[in-house]
Design an enzyme around this catalytic site. Structure first.
Site, PDB file in Angstrom:
ATOM      1  N   CYS A  59      -6.680  -0.808   9.324  1.00 18.56           N
ATOM      2  CA  CYS A  59      -6.257  -1.620   8.174  1.00 18.56           C
ATOM      3  C   CYS A  59      -5.984  -0.645   7.039  1.00 18.56           C
ATOM      4  O   CYS A  59      -5.273   0.343   7.247  1.00 18.56           O
ATOM      5  CB  CYS A  59      -7.295  -2.674   7.828  1.00 18.56           C
ATOM      6  SG  CYS A  59      -8.978  -2.048   7.611  1.00 18.56           S
ATOM      7  N   ASN A  97       0.815  -1.214   0.000  1.00 20.74           N
ATOM      8  CA  ASN A  97       0.000   0.000   0.000  1.00 20.74           C
ATOM      9  C   ASN A  97       0.845   1.258   0.000  1.00 20.74           C
ATOM     10  O   ASN A  97       0.362   2.335  -0.381  1.00 20.74           O
ATOM     11  CB  ASN A  97      -0.928   0.004   1.225  1.00 20.74           C
ATOM     12  CG  ASN A  97      -2.225  -0.752   0.972  1.00 20.74           C
ATOM     13  OD1 ASN A  97      -3.189  -0.228   0.446  1.00 20.74           O
ATOM     14  ND2 ASN A  97      -2.217  -2.025   1.334  1.00 20.74           N
ATOM     15  N   GLY A 111     -10.093   1.070   7.066  1.00 21.85           N
ATOM     16  CA  GLY A 111     -10.618   1.102   8.427  1.00 21.85           C
ATOM     17  C   GLY A 111     -12.089   0.808   8.557  1.00 21.85           C
ATOM     18  O   GLY A 111     -12.702   1.200   9.562  1.00 21.85           O
ATOM     19  N   ILE A 160     -10.652  -8.394   1.686  1.00 28.36           N
ATOM     20  CA  ILE A 160     -12.011  -8.836   1.388  1.00 28.36           C
ATOM     21  C   ILE A 160     -12.051  -9.835   0.236  1.00 28.36           C
ATOM     22  O   ILE A 160     -12.949 -10.678   0.179  1.00 28.36           O
ATOM     23  CB  ILE A 160     -12.907  -7.628   1.065  1.00 28.36           C
ATOM     24  CG1 ILE A 160     -12.377  -6.871  -0.157  1.00 28.36           C
ATOM     25  CG2 ILE A 160     -13.007  -6.700   2.263  1.00 28.36           C
ATOM     26  CD1 ILE A 160     -13.291  -5.761  -0.634  1.00 28.36           C
TER      27      ILE A 160
END
Length: 863
Positions: free
Chosen positions: A419, A308, A422, A334
């Site tokens: 994360c 990221n 969030g 996810i």
């Protein structure tokens, strides 16, 4: 057993002829308020249960009625929003290599409709040949299951009970959380009781600072609104660090945010963000002057956080935050969760007791039932469950949440969780840790407050993750470009077109696949809560059935609480004013069954589990949650609706039996209460009768006493009258004597006798017999002559009965007895009864002086 042939061989299609006529009147008991029938299919077969019935498509669900449209079958009834995919299939039967000798011949091709649900349901409907029913049902489902507009959802057409504004409930939870209370206390303290280090800020009232945060935030009292806006610019999507929970004892803080924007070079800093983190997560320890330690828990794997950084994100540097340590918890994103659920569904469809095509799904590649299998195939099934990764992902979330709770409870350290954005992994960790830390969140009211705070108010993307339309301002569009999920790799389930399958797609015509934004994040968290409920069966007020019911309500979109992606969108769409409230619905269900309702945990012990839960790591490894994942994969007979009860478990039916016993106990308790109430009424009536009996006994004693007194008085009076030479006769008379004529009265008077009865009517108007008293003062002897010359007969004895020690003076002088002349005296009994005659009246006084012989003395007792 043949693979998938039983329903075709055993079904007599001529016995399920399509009916005619209107259904509106006969289906009123099955339709919900504002539910309307859009399409129907008659004589449709639910292949999973070999049952024929009526299939209806309404504006809310797919409804299957069996046994002459008199019984709703839960397995074949699914809300439209819960449907993930619809596929038209045809049976292309070819003899498998493992077919038993002498098996029945294969039937012709049949037309099927395969439906996959988000609730792990996989069902198949068979339609009559040479009809257009399958096409009609499929077109209706395709049009209704994925509406393009938010307001086309069924939730907006109902008039279900609404709760108050969720923002008011959020404020109440803030007040409870930051007030000076103890763990587990349910109280909404006033502003004056707020800890001095906190304040309620409306800096995000217009959702300008962060569109996915609530309008009301809890911020450090020392941090201004201008600094809040500066800190938000340093976090992804403006999701700055905010308070989620504070330990009421040691003051440690659980906070949440999104990843920091440290730039590609990973060297960007923000003074406002560092100050906010220091003020939010590290207030002074009670009784200590040193600062508390701060843990920054990054939910992602380390490699994902570094990746990221190439897009401007990343993770914090412990050098920039005082007393800080950064920890990576290694939870996948996810996309991994979505693929994992797809593999779990394939495992359940293949290795369940019965599959979606109605055949034995155990080893359908060529084997038979478990009894004919071998150790290799059994271990292969176990390996398939492990390969799905679902249990591993749940275990990772549980381990991370338990670690966070231990740092706060044991070390008194503050923890900041984030994360990437969030709103997924962060929410899972925060909410599971809160359940471990605060027993209030293990109650019905607390669980609702937790979901509304950390999932709804802080912007979990429910519309994106569930694949439902959302509110976007001017236009209302679906939350994703595509509408049906492709479940990862090519499915191995025969009903999904695997190589060698007996079923093939017949042109699905379903909408395109969902984008990667779809993911079962909320379901995974509910699964984690169910695992804690399994570990601590007495620590939760609610049961697994409550969790299943809540998850079904979320997937069905029947209520508006979980629509849209944020509080801002729900406020702009007017969700609270236009739709029903799921919490009010669940509360009504509980009230309908009382404390014995299946949503209540019968083993709940709030005294024993009134503190923090810190489970050991070995106990946190999860098992497959049967209440949700196995209720459709192991269906029971059609008589029970084709589904297992929510309390069913592999190890037995203890929960079901406990609820059945509780229901029986409740019935017996109600019967006992009714019996006790009836007994109390009888006891009250008995007491009244005893009091009446006591009164009657007292009256009887009083009457007996009065009668005795009357007898004594009557005897005394009779003695007086007889002493005066009279004769008295007492007798009872009836009402006939009340109408004595004048002639009869005159005759009685001539005979010196008179009957004068005294009578009256009693209270009820009936006549009472009274006493008649006759008093006669007649002559001493019969015959004519001068009465004054008639002696009393005392001369025969030469002594006078009225004069002591004297002889009779008659006829030289008049007789004393005749001189009294009490002739024709009439006596009224009532008047006599009221006389008070004392015994001393009858004492004969001895004269002191001897009277003259012929002077008449006073009669005894007469003055």
């Amino acid at each position: 057993m043949d693979t998938g042939e039983s329903w075709l061989d055993g079904l007599d299609w001529t016995s399920v002829e399509a009916g005619t006529g209107s259904l509106s009147n006969s289906l009123d008991g099955f339709l919900l308020p504002a539910e309307e029938i859009v399409a129907e299919g008659r004589a449709v077969v639910l292949v999973n249960l070999d049952a024929a019935g009526l299939l209806l498509v309404t504006n809310f669900r797919l409804l299957f009625l069996g046994e002459g449209a008199k019984q709703l079958v839960p397995l074949g009834t699914i809300p439209l929003a819960t449907i993930e995919k619809v596929t038209k299939l045809v049976s292309r039967r070819s003899p498998p290599a493992s077919r038993l000798p002498g098996a029945a011949p294969l039937r012709p091709v049949r037309r099927l409709l395969h439906i996959v649900g988000k609730d792990m349901r996989s069902i198949v409907f068979g339609f009559r040949p040479r009809t257009k029913q399958r096409r009609t049902v499929h077109e209706a489902l395709t049009r209704l299951m994925r509406p393009s507009r938010l307001y086309e959802l069924y939730a907006f057409s109902t008039n279900l009970p609404n709760g108050r504004d969720p923002r008011m409930r959020l404020r109440a939870e803030y007040m409870r959380m930051i007030s000076a209370t103890t763990i587990g206390t349910d109280t909404s303290a006033g502003d004056s009781n707020i800890r001095s280090e906190w304040r309620l800020s409306d800096v995000n009232a217009n959702y300008n600072v962060c569109p996915t945060y609530p309008s009301l935030l809890v911020m450090p009292a020392s941090f201004s609104d201008e600094e809040v806006q500066q800190a938000a610019a340093f976090r992804a999507r403006g999701r700055l660090p905010v308070l989620s929970w504070q330990h009421p004892g040691n003051g440690a803080v659980l906070a949440r945010s999104s990843q920091p924007l440290i730039g590609i070079m990973m060297n960007s800093r923000s003074n406002a963000d560092e100050k906010l983190v220091a003020a939010l997560c590290a207030p002074p320890c009670t009784g200590f002057s040193q600062r508390r330690k701060l843990y920054i828990a990054d939910a992602r794997p380390r490699k994902n956080a570094l990746a990221n950084g190439a897009m401007g994100g990343g993770s914090e540097s412990s050098a920039n935050y005082l007393q800080c340590e950064v920890v990576f918890l290694g939870i996948d994103n996810i996309h991994a969760m979505r693929d994992s659920l797809a593999r779990l569904r394939d495992f359940l469809d293949i290795h369940g007791a019965a599959s979606s095509d109605g055949s034995s799904s155990l080893l359908r590649s060529g084997g038979w039932a478990w009894g004919g299998g071998n150790a290799t195939t059994m271990s292969g099934a176990l390996s398939a469950l492990g390969d799905s990764g679902w249990l591993v992902h749940c275990h990772t979330v549980l381990i991370g949440a338990a670690w966070i709770a231990a740092r706060i409870a044991l070390e008194g350290a503050s923890v900041l969780v984030h994360c990437s954005d969030g709103w997924d992994r962060t929410t899972q960790l925060i909410s599971v840790a809160s359940i471990l830390l605060d027993p209030y969140y293990r109650t019905f009211q607390g669980f609702q407050a937790l979901v509304e705070k950390d999932w709804l108010a802080y912007g979990h993307l429910f519309a994106e993750r569930l694949g439902t339309p959302t509110y976007t301002g001017i236009h209302i569009v679906p939350s994703s470009e595509s509408l049906v999920l492709q479940m990862g790799s090519v499915s191995t389930s025969p009903v999904r077109g695997a190589p060698g399958s007996a079923f093939t797609s017949a042109g699905s015509h379903s909408p395109a696949a969902l984008s990667s934004n779809y993911s079962p994040i909320f379901l995974q968290w509910i699964d984690c809560v169910a695992q804690l409920l399994r570990i601590y069966p007495s620590a939760f007020e609610f049961s697994a059935a409550y969790l299943v019911e809540l998850m079904d309500c979320v997937l069905s979109c029947r209520f508006g609480n979980f629509l849209c992606n944020s509080e801002k969108e729900r406020v702009q769409a007017g969700i609270a004013e236009s739709t029903g409230c799921v919490w009010a619905h669940l509360e009504q269900l509980r009230e309908s069954g009382g404390k014995k309702h299946e949503h209540y945990n019968l083993y709940y012990n709030n005294v024993k589990y009134s503190g923090i839960l810190l489970p050991p790591a070995a106990a946190l490894f999860p098992t497959l949650w049967p209440h949700f994942f196995l209720r459709w994969s192991c269906p029971s007979p059609v008589s029970t609706g084709g589904c297992l009860p929510v309390g069913w478990t592999h190890g037995g039916e203890l929960e079901l039996e406990a609820h059945a016993l509780a229901q029986s106990f409740s019935s017996l308790q109600n019967a006992k209460e009714k019996a006790e109430s009836k007994l109390q009424e009888l006891m009250t009536e008995r007491q009244l009768l005893l009091e009446q009996l006591q009164e009657e006994q007292e009256g009887r004693l009083s009457a007996t006493s009065a009668a005795g007194r009357a007898r004594r008085e009557t005897a005394a009076l009779k003695q007086v009258i007889e002493a005066m030479g009279g004769k008295i006769h007492i007798s009872s008379v009836s009402s006939q004597l009340l109408h004595t004529s004048d002639e009869e009265t005159k005759d009685l008077e001539d005979a010196n006798t008179e009957h004068r009865p005294d009578y009256h009517l009693n209270d009820n108007g009936s006549e009472q017999h009274q006493l008649a008293v006759s008093l006669c003062m007649g002559p001493d002897f019969d015959g004519p002559g001068d009465v004054s010359r008639r002696p009393c007969g005392a001369e025969l004895n030469s002594s006078c009965s009225l004069r002591a020690n004297e002889s009779c003076c008659w006829p030289q002088s008049s007789c004393i007895r005749m001189g009294s002349a009490f002739i024709g005296l009439r006596t009224d009994f009532d008047a006599l009864e009221q006389l008070s005659i004392l015994d001393r009246y009858f004492d004969i006084e001895q004269p002191d002086v001897v009277q003259p012989p012929c002077s008449p003395p006073h009669p005894p007792g007469v003055t």
